[in-house]
Design an enzyme around this catalytic site. Structure first.
Site, PDB file in Angstrom:
ATOM      1  N   ASP A  12      57.559 -51.101  19.358  1.00 48.46           N
ATOM      2  CA  ASP A  12      56.822 -52.202  18.722  1.00 48.46           C
ATOM      3  C   ASP A  12      55.758 -51.678  17.752  1.00 48.46           C
ATOM      4  OD1 ASP A  12      56.259 -54.845  18.206  1.00 48.46           O
ATOM      5  OD2 ASP A  12      54.844 -55.043  19.875  1.00 48.46           O
ATOM      6  N   HIS A  29      59.690 -50.960   9.234  1.00 47.60           N
ATOM      7  CA  HIS A  29      60.951 -50.806   9.986  1.00 47.60           C
ATOM      8  C   HIS A  29      61.671 -49.531   9.565  1.00 47.60           C
ATOM      9  CE1 HIS A  29      60.471 -54.593  11.915  1.00 47.60           C
ATOM     10  NE2 HIS A  29      60.567 -55.309  10.829  1.00 47.60           N
ATOM     11  N   LEU A 122      73.253 -36.753  26.152  1.00 50.26           N
ATOM     12  CA  LEU A 122      72.278 -37.842  26.233  1.00 50.26           C
ATOM     13  C   LEU A 122      73.005 -39.142  25.925  1.00 50.26           C
ATOM     14  CD1 LEU A 122      69.291 -39.003  26.120  1.00 50.26           C
ATOM     15  CD2 LEU A 122      69.371 -38.542  23.666  1.00 50.26           C
TER      16      LEU A 122
HETATM   17  C1  IPE Z   1      59.842 -56.704  21.249  1.00 53.18           C
HETATM   18  O1  IPE Z   1      58.936 -56.708  20.203  1.00 53.18           O
HETATM   19  C2  IPE Z   1      61.218 -56.535  20.738  1.00 53.18           C
HETATM   20  C3  IPE Z   1      61.513 -55.259  20.127  1.00 53.18           C
HETATM   21  C4  IPE Z   1      60.727 -54.231  20.034  1.00 53.18           C
HETATM   22  C5  IPE Z   1      62.836 -55.141  19.601  1.00 53.18           C
HETATM   23  P1  IPE Z   1      58.401 -58.079  19.586  1.00 53.18           P
HETATM   24  O2  IPE Z   1      57.400 -57.723  18.566  1.00 53.18           O
HETATM   25  O3  IPE Z   1      59.535 -58.928  19.137  1.00 53.18           O
HETATM   26  O4  IPE Z   1      57.711 -58.775  20.838  1.00 53.18           O
HETATM   27  P2  IPE Z   1      56.774 -60.033  20.891  1.00 53.18           P
HETATM   28  O5  IPE Z   1      57.494 -61.169  20.231  1.00 53.18           O
HETATM   29  O6  IPE Z   1      55.530 -59.691  20.162  1.00 53.18           O
HETATM   30  O7  IPE Z   1      56.528 -60.250  22.341  1.00 53.18           O
HETATM   31  C1  IPE Z   2      59.190 -53.933  16.461  1.00 60.62           C
HETATM   32  O1  IPE Z   2      58.210 -53.993  15.511  1.00 60.62           O
HETATM   33  C2  IPE Z   2      60.557 -53.895  15.869  1.00 60.62           C
HETATM   34  C3  IPE Z   2      61.300 -55.140  16.028  1.00 60.62           C
HETATM   35  C4  IPE Z   2      60.973 -56.152  16.773  1.00 60.62           C
HETATM   36  C5  IPE Z   2      62.518 -55.236  15.275  1.00 60.62           C
HETATM   37  P1  IPE Z   2      57.636 -55.384  15.009  1.00 60.62           P
HETATM   38  O2  IPE Z   2      58.432 -55.829  13.843  1.00 60.62           O
HETATM   39  O3  IPE Z   2      57.561 -56.357  16.134  1.00 60.62           O
HETATM   40  O4  IPE Z   2      56.186 -54.965  14.554  1.00 60.62           O
HETATM   41  P2  IPE Z   2      54.860 -55.804  14.731  1.00 60.62           P
HETATM   42  O5  IPE Z   2      54.672 -56.019  16.198  1.00 60.62           O
HETATM   43  O6  IPE Z   2      55.053 -57.072  13.996  1.00 60.62           O
HETATM   44  O7  IPE Z   2      53.813 -54.932  14.137  1.00 60.62           O
HETATM   45 MG    MG Z   3      56.072 -56.784  17.477  1.00 59.98          MG
END
Ligand code: IPE
Ligand code: IPE
Ligand code: MG
Length: 224
Positions: A12, A29, A122
């Site tokens: 995240d 990303h 792995l």
């Molecule tokens: C969780 O992250 C999902 C992934 C890392 C793929 P999110 O950023 O989507 O989670 P929430 O919505 O903040 O809980």
């Molecule tokens: C996690 O990073 C990756 C995915 C959920 C695809 P985020 O896109 O949720 O990044 P933040 O939390 O918005 O910074």
């Molecule tokens: Mg996020």
């Protein structure tokens, strides 16, 4: 020292990192992929057997179409450009989640899974369109249909993580303390590490620090 076979990661913080440094969530990303590579390499160094990476949740469909399209494009590119390298590294790739993607992506996934199916250094479980609640409901339905005895051991056979030991470690980067519908059953006794750093900034040393901390944890499993 605690044995370690399986590390699960909620990757995240890409969006926030992208906005902060490049004024674009999508750039975050893209940068997150470098961390994926770092963590794969270090997992091999550390002789970890399973690495489960949360890449896209069933809830992530709520995001703007532009971001979703970019994420899936990245994933396609990853599969096309990295699969030979992963295969050379003796890595087995498995996708967990509901596989109802575009024809092109489904094809790429099937090819990648097939190509690497015999590898055993792995195993990477890439969670795409994954939601733990959906996984659990599908498992219950299948189990009931088969008229199996309902117990823990039988239930695990219907999860997408069947034959994979539960993770000993869960890492969530991005300074947020929640599970976001990830591996709710499998994490019942997992040691959880919430990391402040955003995923693109998470380094090999950050990863090693978590692994070292885990090794010293007293794991009770209800005993004393
Ligand atoms: C969780 O992250 C999902 C992934 C890392 C793929 P999110 O950023 O989507 O989670 P929430 O919505 O903040 O809980
Ligand atoms: C996690 O990073 C990756 C995915 C959920 C695809 P985020 O896109 O949720 O990044 P933040 O939390 O918005 O910074
Ligand atoms: Mg996020």
């Amino acid at each position: 020292m605690n044995p370690l076979k399986h590390v699960a990661i909620i990757m995240d913080g890409n969006g926030r990192w992208g906005i902060k440094y490049k004024n674009s969530r999508n750039a975050g990303h893209r940068a997150g992929l470098n961390t994926v590579q770092r963590i794969i390499n270090e997992s091999i160094n550390q002789k970890i057997k399973y690495l489960t990476l949360y890449a896209f949740s069933t809830e992530n469909w709520k995001r703007p179409k532009k971001e979703i399209n970019y994420l899936f494009k990245l994933l396609e590119n990853f599969l096309v450009s990295r699969i030979d390298e992963l295969h050379k590294q003796n890595i087995k790739l498995k996708i967990i989640g509901s596989k109802n993607f575009s024809l092109k992506l489904n094809k790429l996934i099937n090819l990648a899974e097939k190509k690497t199916s015999k590898n055993d250094k792995l195993q990477i479980n890439l969670a795409i369109n994954y939601g733990s609640k959906t996984e659990l409901i599908i498992a219950f339905k299948k189990m009931i249909k088969k008229k199996e005895n309902i117990n823990e051991k039988n239930f695990q056979k219907y999860l997408q993580t069947k034959n994979i030991p539960d993770p000993e470690i869960l890492i969530r980067t991005g300074n947020t303390k929640r599970l976001s519908n990830f591996l709710l059953w499998q994490l019942a006794y997992t040691e959880i590490f919430f990391e402040k750093k955003l995923w693109p900034a998470f380094s090999k040393n950050d990863f090693k620090r978590v692994l070292n901390k885990f090794k010293k944890v007293k794991r009770n499993f209800g005993s004393i």
